[in-house]
Design a protein around this motif. Structure first.
Motif, mmCIF file in Angstrom:
data_model
loop_
_atom_site.group_PDB
_atom_site.id
_atom_site.type_symbol
_atom_site.label_atom_id
_atom_site.label_comp_id
_atom_site.label_asym_id
_atom_site.label_seq_id
_atom_site.Cartn_x
_atom_site.Cartn_y
_atom_site.Cartn_z
ATOM 1 N N THR A 1 -57.691 -13.538 1.572
ATOM 2 C CA THR A 1 -58.940 -12.886 1.548
ATOM 3 C C THR A 1 -59.109 -11.890 0.223
ATOM 4 O OG1 THR A 1 -58.666 -11.016 2.989
ATOM 5 C CG2 THR A 1 -59.287 -13.169 3.962
ATOM 6 N N VAL A 2 -60.200 -11.444 0.074
ATOM 7 C CA VAL A 2 -60.596 -10.337 -0.726
ATOM 8 C C VAL A 2 -61.483 -9.175 -0.191
ATOM 9 C CG1 VAL A 2 -60.348 -11.709 -2.813
ATOM 10 C CG2 VAL A 2 -62.448 -11.628 -1.795
ATOM 11 N N LEU A 3 -61.341 -8.345 -1.190
ATOM 12 C CA LEU A 3 -62.251 -6.965 -0.305
ATOM 13 C C LEU A 3 -63.674 -7.126 -0.627
ATOM 14 C CD1 LEU A 3 -60.089 -3.874 -1.208
ATOM 15 C CD2 LEU A 3 -60.146 -4.916 0.965
ATOM 16 N N PRO A 4 -64.539 -6.840 0.152
ATOM 17 C CA PRO A 4 -66.066 -7.151 -0.097
ATOM 18 C C PRO A 4 -66.522 -6.006 -0.862
ATOM 19 C CG PRO A 4 -65.755 -6.140 2.340
ATOM 20 C CD PRO A 4 -64.341 -6.332 1.602
ATOM 21 N N LEU A 5 -66.176 -6.236 -2.160
ATOM 22 C CA LEU A 5 -66.648 -5.153 -3.109
ATOM 23 C C LEU A 5 -68.128 -5.411 -3.526
ATOM 24 C CD1 LEU A 5 -63.737 -4.893 -5.268
ATOM 25 C CD2 LEU A 5 -64.146 -3.512 -3.239
ATOM 26 N N THR A 6 -68.904 -4.130 -4.012
ATOM 27 C CA THR A 6 -70.029 -4.305 -4.402
ATOM 28 C C THR A 6 -70.175 -5.187 -5.887
ATOM 29 O OG1 THR A 6 -70.181 -2.347 -5.624
ATOM 30 C CG2 THR A 6 -70.942 -2.263 -3.391
ATOM 31 N N TYR B 1 -67.584 3.484 0.696
ATOM 32 C CA TYR B 1 -68.637 2.661 1.374
ATOM 33 C C TYR B 1 -68.065 1.914 2.312
ATOM 34 C CZ TYR B 1 -67.661 -0.881 -2.382
ATOM 35 O OH TYR B 1 -67.117 -1.702 -3.148
ATOM 36 N N GLY B 2 -68.640 1.186 3.281
ATOM 37 C CA GLY B 2 -68.080 0.242 4.193
ATOM 38 C C GLY B 2 -68.164 -1.002 3.981
ATOM 39 N N GLY B 3 -67.618 -1.870 4.534
ATOM 40 C CA GLY B 3 -67.633 -3.364 4.639
ATOM 41 C C GLY B 3 -66.856 -4.079 5.508
ATOM 42 N N ASP B 4 -66.980 -5.318 5.623
ATOM 43 C CA ASP B 4 -66.579 -6.208 6.584
ATOM 44 C C ASP B 4 -64.926 -6.873 5.875
ATOM 45 O OD1 ASP B 4 -68.424 -5.886 8.510
ATOM 46 O OD2 ASP B 4 -69.593 -7.443 7.913
ATOM 47 N N GLY B 5 -63.943 -6.600 6.497
ATOM 48 C CA GLY B 5 -62.840 -6.957 5.926
ATOM 49 C C GLY B 5 -62.028 -8.322 6.853
ATOM 50 N N PRO B 6 -60.996 -8.714 6.497
ATOM 51 C CA PRO B 6 -60.420 -9.836 7.166
ATOM 52 C C PRO B 6 -60.213 -9.457 8.756
ATOM 53 C CG PRO B 6 -58.592 -8.496 5.899
ATOM 54 C CD PRO B 6 -60.087 -7.765 5.564
ATOM 55 N N GLN C 1 -62.244 -7.106 10.663
ATOM 56 C CA GLN C 1 -62.153 -5.623 10.851
ATOM 57 C C GLN C 1 -63.323 -5.090 9.857
ATOM 58 O OE1 GLN C 1 -58.203 -4.807 8.965
ATOM 59 N NE2 GLN C 1 -56.917 -5.654 10.523
ATOM 60 N N ARG C 2 -63.471 -3.719 10.491
ATOM 61 C CA ARG C 2 -64.525 -3.048 9.507
ATOM 62 C C ARG C 2 -63.707 -2.168 8.506
ATOM 63 N NH1 ARG C 2 -69.392 -3.483 7.653
ATOM 64 N NH2 ARG C 2 -70.422 -1.213 7.078
ATOM 65 N N LEU C 3 -64.191 -1.903 7.358
ATOM 66 C CA LEU C 3 -63.290 -1.360 6.246
ATOM 67 C C LEU C 3 -64.088 -0.278 5.782
ATOM 68 C CD1 LEU C 3 -61.719 -4.283 4.540
ATOM 69 C CD2 LEU C 3 -60.772 -3.176 6.313
ATOM 70 N N LEU C 4 -63.443 0.717 5.448
ATOM 71 C CA LEU C 4 -63.705 1.978 4.660
ATOM 72 C C LEU C 4 -63.044 1.929 3.371
ATOM 73 C CD1 LEU C 4 -65.540 4.420 4.412
ATOM 74 C CD2 LEU C 4 -63.482 5.728 5.133
ATOM 75 N N ILE C 5 -63.962 1.724 2.200
ATOM 76 C CA ILE C 5 -63.479 1.222 0.740
ATOM 77 C C ILE C 5 -63.840 2.381 -0.231
ATOM 78 C CG2 ILE C 5 -63.707 -0.681 -1.107
ATOM 79 C CD1 ILE C 5 -64.709 -2.574 1.176
ATOM 80 N N LEU C 6 -62.800 2.598 -1.054
ATOM 81 C CA LEU C 6 -62.939 3.440 -2.096
ATOM 82 C C LEU C 6 -62.737 2.690 -3.327
ATOM 83 C CD1 LEU C 6 -63.224 6.729 -3.174
ATOM 84 C CD2 LEU C 6 -60.646 6.637 -3.416
ATOM 85 N N ASP C 7 -64.047 2.692 -3.936
ATOM 86 C CA ASP C 7 -63.915 1.696 -5.257
ATOM 87 C C ASP C 7 -64.157 2.649 -6.596
ATOM 88 O OD1 ASP C 7 -64.335 -0.353 -6.777
ATOM 89 O OD2 ASP C 7 -66.210 -1.040 -6.103
ATOM 90 N N ARG C 8 -63.226 2.386 -7.656
ATOM 91 C CA ARG C 8 -63.396 3.235 -8.736
ATOM 92 C C ARG C 8 -62.965 2.093 -9.844
ATOM 93 N NH1 ARG C 8 -59.811 7.439 -7.689
ATOM 94 N NH2 ARG C 8 -60.969 8.600 -9.084
ATOM 95 N N SER C 9 -63.540 2.655 -11.102
ATOM 96 C CA SER C 9 -63.341 2.204 -12.299
ATOM 97 C C SER C 9 -62.522 2.839 -13.433
ATOM 98 C CB SER C 9 -64.603 1.386 -13.020
ATOM 99 O OG SER C 9 -65.553 2.438 -13.223
ATOM 100 N N ILE C 10 -61.648 2.279 -14.193
ATOM 101 C CA ILE C 10 -61.012 2.993 -15.266
ATOM 102 C C ILE C 10 -60.874 2.327 -16.375
ATOM 103 C CG2 ILE C 10 -59.656 4.629 -13.673
ATOM 104 C CD1 ILE C 10 -57.273 2.612 -14.335
ATOM 105 N N ARG C 11 -60.548 2.757 -17.563
ATOM 106 C CA ARG C 11 -60.274 2.145 -18.821
ATOM 107 C C ARG C 11 -58.854 2.371 -19.340
ATOM 108 N NH1 ARG C 11 -64.745 -1.093 -20.551
ATOM 109 N NH2 ARG C 11 -66.447 -0.336 -19.595
#
Length: 445
Positions: free
Chosen positions: A103-108, A120-125, A128-138
């Motif tokens: 599976t993959v994480l339910p990212l925006t 933010y939150g989302g539905d995982g494998p 499960q109910r997940l708490l997700i920290l999403d960030r971007s870098i270069r």
């Protein structure tokens, strides 16, 4: 003071219990919310640390490459559906921890802005109910965009919450019991002033105290002042009534004397029948005046020696027509002072004793006994008594059982005794009849 329903102690105690219970329920809710926020904050900080560990694995001058499956050696990232996950998107490729399995994480849909992180939150494998920290870098010289996401199952947070709530409830129950006990003790201490007021009122009734005074807590002083003012007003009214009764009596004496002179002249002229009629009417008026004068004195402050009054009345009764036929026995210890004016006591006791002598067969006994702050005077005779259905009626004005009564003796005695804050009780004996006069002890006894 007893804890009876409707009492101030009952109301304050119930109010305190309800307030404590409500406060504990609100505290439980507030503490649970605060703990949840704290757990969420700590979890987000842990995710931040894991995310930064992944960021540190990218070299600025090297092309992006997949990081190791475990972050900092945490092998839960290798266990399928363990509740800890990471996922990296770079150059159209997606790298994920083994714990995500297939599976993959339910990212925006939209990647966070450069250098920014979103939580933010989302539905995982596995549901499960997940708490997700999403960030971007270069990274790299060309500034390749990299999306890094780490997640944790909220089941771990929920478990911590449940453990906290389970431990919190017993602690709040114990605290609640202690607070309720403390509230009850506080109420009891606070209401002790009413016991002081009760003692002062008893002293007021027994004559040991003239007024409540101001030696009371501040909150009760206005009530004490109002009661004292009422007592002062009552005394003034009684005094004015006595003066008016006395003035009326003196005003009537002169016309009565004039009537007596007229009846003398009528007899001299041979009009005896008219003179007797006038004398009878004048005597009735004089008796009414004397009776009202006596009643006006009812309630006068003072104390009387019970033994002395009883002996005087017994001596008078022994000189009456039936005094030679009936044995009059007195058993009153000397030194007994009762809170009633001596004249009032003589009037009341004389009426009751005269009634007992009139109905006795062989003896009349007058005795006294002390019970606490009260003194009970008992007048007993061996007469026929009173029909049970008439016991409550014989003290009513105008009611008498035989033609020898006037219907005012027992009623006047009851008025006098009750005006002195006492009581008069009637009781049939086997054989005989008993009248109990209850008084407060006088000062010094």
């Amino acid at each position: 003071m007893k804890l009876t329903r409707g009492s101030i102690r009952w109301r304050l105690s119930i109010g305190a219990i309800l307030a404590v219970v409500l406060a504990l329920l609100l505290s439980d809710l507030a503490l649970s919310v605060m703990f949840h926020r704290q757990v969420t904050r700590l979890t987000s900080q842990e995710l931040e640390a894991k995310s930064m560990a992944l960021v540190a694995g990218f070299e600025g001058d090297q092309p992006p490459a997949a990081p190791p499956d475990d972050i900092g050696g945490d092998r839960r990232y290798l266990q399928p559906y363990s509740g800890l996950y990471w996922q990296i998107e770079v150059d159209g490729r997606t790298h994920r921890s083994q714990s995500l399995w297939d599976t993959v994480l339910p990212l925006t849909a939209a990647m966070p802005g450069r250098g920014r992180a979103e939580l933010y939150g989302g539905d995982g494998p596995d549901g499960q109910r997940l708490l997700i920290l999403d960030r971007s870098i270069r990274v790299g010289a060309d500034g390749h965009p990299v999306r890094i996401a780490v997640a944790v199952s909220t089941a771990l947070m929920d478990e911590a919450q449940q453990l906290f709530d389970r431990d919190l409830v017993p602690a709040l129950v114990i605290l609640g019991v202690l607070l309720i006990l403390a509230s009850i003790v506080q109420v009891a201490i606070g209401l002790r002033l009413f016991a002081d007021v009760h003692r002062k009122v008893e002293a007021l009734q027994s004559g040991r105290l003239a007024r409540l005074g101001q030696d009371l807590p501040t909150e009760v002083r206005p009530l004490a002042s109002a009661i004292d003012e009422l007592l002062d007003d009552r005394d003034r009214r009684i005094e004015r009534a006595r003066h008016r009764a006395a003035d009326l009596a003196h005003t009537l004496k002169t016309p009565l004397q004039a009537l007596h002179g007229e009846t003398s002249r009528l007899r001299q002229s041979g009009q005896n029948e008219a003179a007797d009629a006038i004398d009878e009417i004048a005597e009735q008026i004089r008796g009414s005046v004397d009776r009202e004068l006596g009643r006006a004195r009812i309630g006068a402050e003072g104390s009387a020696d019970l033994a002395q009054v009883v002996e005087r009345i017994a001596a008078v009764l022994r000189r009456t027509a039936r005094g030679d036929e009936i044995g009059i026995i007195t058993q009153v210890p000397s030194g007994m002072l009762v809170r009633i004016d001596a004249y009032d006591l003589t009037e009341a006791l004389g009426s009751v004793a005269e009634n007992a002598l009139r109905h006795a067969r062989e003896r009349v006994v007058i005795r006294a006994e002390a019970k606490g702050r009260r003194i009970i005077l008992l007048i007993e005779d061996d007469g026929p008594g009173v029909p049970p259905e008439q016991l409550d009626e014989v003290t009513r004005r105008g009611h008498f059982l035989d033609s020898g009564g006037t219907g005012v003796g027992l009623s006047l005695a009851k008025e006098i005794v009750e005006a002195a804050h006492g009581d008069l009780l009637l009781q049939n004996l086997d054989p005989g009849f008993r009248v109990s006069l209850m008084f407060w002890r006088g000062p010094g006894t």
